[in-house]
Design a protein around this motif. Structure first.
Motif, mmCIF file in Angstrom:
data_model
loop_
_atom_site.group_PDB
_atom_site.id
_atom_site.type_symbol
_atom_site.label_atom_id
_atom_site.label_comp_id
_atom_site.label_asym_id
_atom_site.label_seq_id
_atom_site.Cartn_x
_atom_site.Cartn_y
_atom_site.Cartn_z
ATOM 1 N N ALA A 1 45.442 -14.335 106.682
ATOM 2 C CA ALA A 1 45.587 -15.440 107.637
ATOM 3 C C ALA A 1 46.979 -16.054 107.635
ATOM 4 N N LEU B 1 48.483 -17.055 110.948
ATOM 5 C CA LEU B 1 47.694 -17.907 111.843
ATOM 6 C C LEU B 1 47.428 -19.285 111.256
ATOM 7 N N TRP C 1 41.680 -20.268 110.659
ATOM 8 C CA TRP C 1 41.592 -18.868 111.051
ATOM 9 C C TRP C 1 41.131 -17.998 109.878
#
Length: 378
Positions: free
Chosen positions: A70, A73, A77
């Motif tokens: 992740a 992001l 997320w």
């Protein structure tokens, strides 16, 4: 005629009174999905350890187990979708303040399923009401995936374990997982529950594991020492056979409420209890089946190399026919096959079982769970 009219009116008034009662969101089925309720839906997972409203998906990149995936992001997320449980450690998966009820559990444990121990504690009890290796709890006692499609337990491809047993509690619920393996395990999981009023007559969910390898004296005790009022609702068995020929001739016996030498309920054979017939034989071969209430969902056959004995997974859920007891319950099953000349053969099989029941608390202490070497499938 007048009496009949009065009974009919009483029945109508009774139904009307029931229909006007506030629905508590429990006892779900297709016939009441339309009913509205003030019950509060909650869910605990690694993305929301407490189940609190508005607290899901808050893990940051400095704390999430999937922070590497992740990293571009960020928060929100899939930063923390799973946990690790180190060897010898016990982790609290869920701790809930009631009243309420668990309605669904999903998980995908890695590693050796016999070495991951699930425990459930209701209200303020100090000893668990559920203490079972995770694989056996979900009908996978041999550590190998097999599809299982029943009402309270489903195991789907990818070793996805699901259960739908209703588990009410009044004050508190605590669920833990212990890793007795020497390797770290990874666990995705979700506990779906509702916060609502619990009926006064609701019992507490219990499950107990036992294993004899081999069975001594050709009789396997599935459970004994259950004390109190309750109802028995299910059996799972992992049965390993150490001899040739048909192995499931034994009778299951339910001793309850003062029974001594002879039980109140006595079956007619192992496959009969699991709602099969004639050795589960279909054209000279064991036929797997998985239905809402019963199944022979797993048959592990010798492979000509390391897999020597035949092994079977069976379940029987007493959903429509619970076995109700007032004071006590003991259950045994005979480990019985055939020898030459049409004679019974007392066997020495490798048998594990999980029994499921509801009862009022307190419950009698469970026997000590077998150590790692005695749990191992070998």
């Amino acid at each position: 005629m007048k009496k009949l009219l009065l009974l009919t009116l009483a029945s109508c008034f009774s139904w009307a009174a029931y229909a006007q009662q506030p629905f508590n969101g429990l006892d779900m089925n297709m016939g009441n999905l339309y009913r509205m309720s003030d019950a509060k839906t909650r869910s605990i997972s690694p993305e929301n350890f407490t189940g609190e409203p508005g607290k899901g998906g808050m893990a940051t990149l400095d704390q999430g187990t999937a922070r590497g995936a992740a990293r571009e992001l960020g928060q929100g997320w899939k930063v923390n979708p799973y946990i690790h449980i180190e060897p010898g450690k016990t982790i609290t998966l869920a701790e809930i303040t009631g009243p309420g009820a668990i309605q669904h559990i999903w998980m995908t444990p890695t590693g050796v399923w016999r070495y991951s121990i699930l425990r459930f504690y209701w209200d303020d009890e100090t000893t668990p009401s559920v203490e079972v290796p995770v694989g056996d709890f979900f009908g996978m006692g041999w550590g190998e995936y097999a599809p299982l499609n029943s009402l309270p337990v489903c195991v789907n491809p990818g070793s996805a374990f699901n259960c739908y047993w209703a588990m009410p509690f009044r004050k508190k619920c605590k669920i833990t997982m212990e890793n007795i393996n020497t390797e770290r395990m990874t666990l995705y999981y979700q506990v779906d529950y509702t916060l609502t009023n619990v009926p006064e007559d609701a019992g507490y969910f219990h499950a107990q594991f036992r294993r004899n390898n081999p069975v001594k004296g050709a009789e396997f005790t599935m459970v004994d020492g259950i004390k109190g009022k309750g109802q028995y609702v299910g059996t799972y068995m992992a049965w390993g056979v150490n001899n040739n020929g048909w192995w499931g001739e034994g009778e299951i016996k339910f001793f309850m409420d003062g029974d001594t030498k002879y039980p109140t309920i006595c079956g007619t054979g192992t496959e009969d209890y699991f709602c099969g017939s004639y050795n589960f034989d279909n054209k000279g071969r064991y036929q797997e089946f998985s239905t809402p209430y019963t199944g022979l969902h797993q048959v592990i056959r010798p492979d000509g190399l390391y897999k020597s004995q035949q092994r079977f997974g069976l379940y029987r859920w007493h959903i429509m026919d619970p076995v109700r007891f007032e004071k006590e319950l003991k259950i045994t099953i005979q480990d019985l096959g055939w020898r030459s000349g049409g004679r019974y053969l007392p066997q020495q099989s490798d048998i594990s079982s999980v029994v499921f029941w509801y009862q009022r608390e307190p419950h009698a202490p469970f026997p000590k769970l077998p150590v790692m070497n005695d749990l191992e499938v070998n």
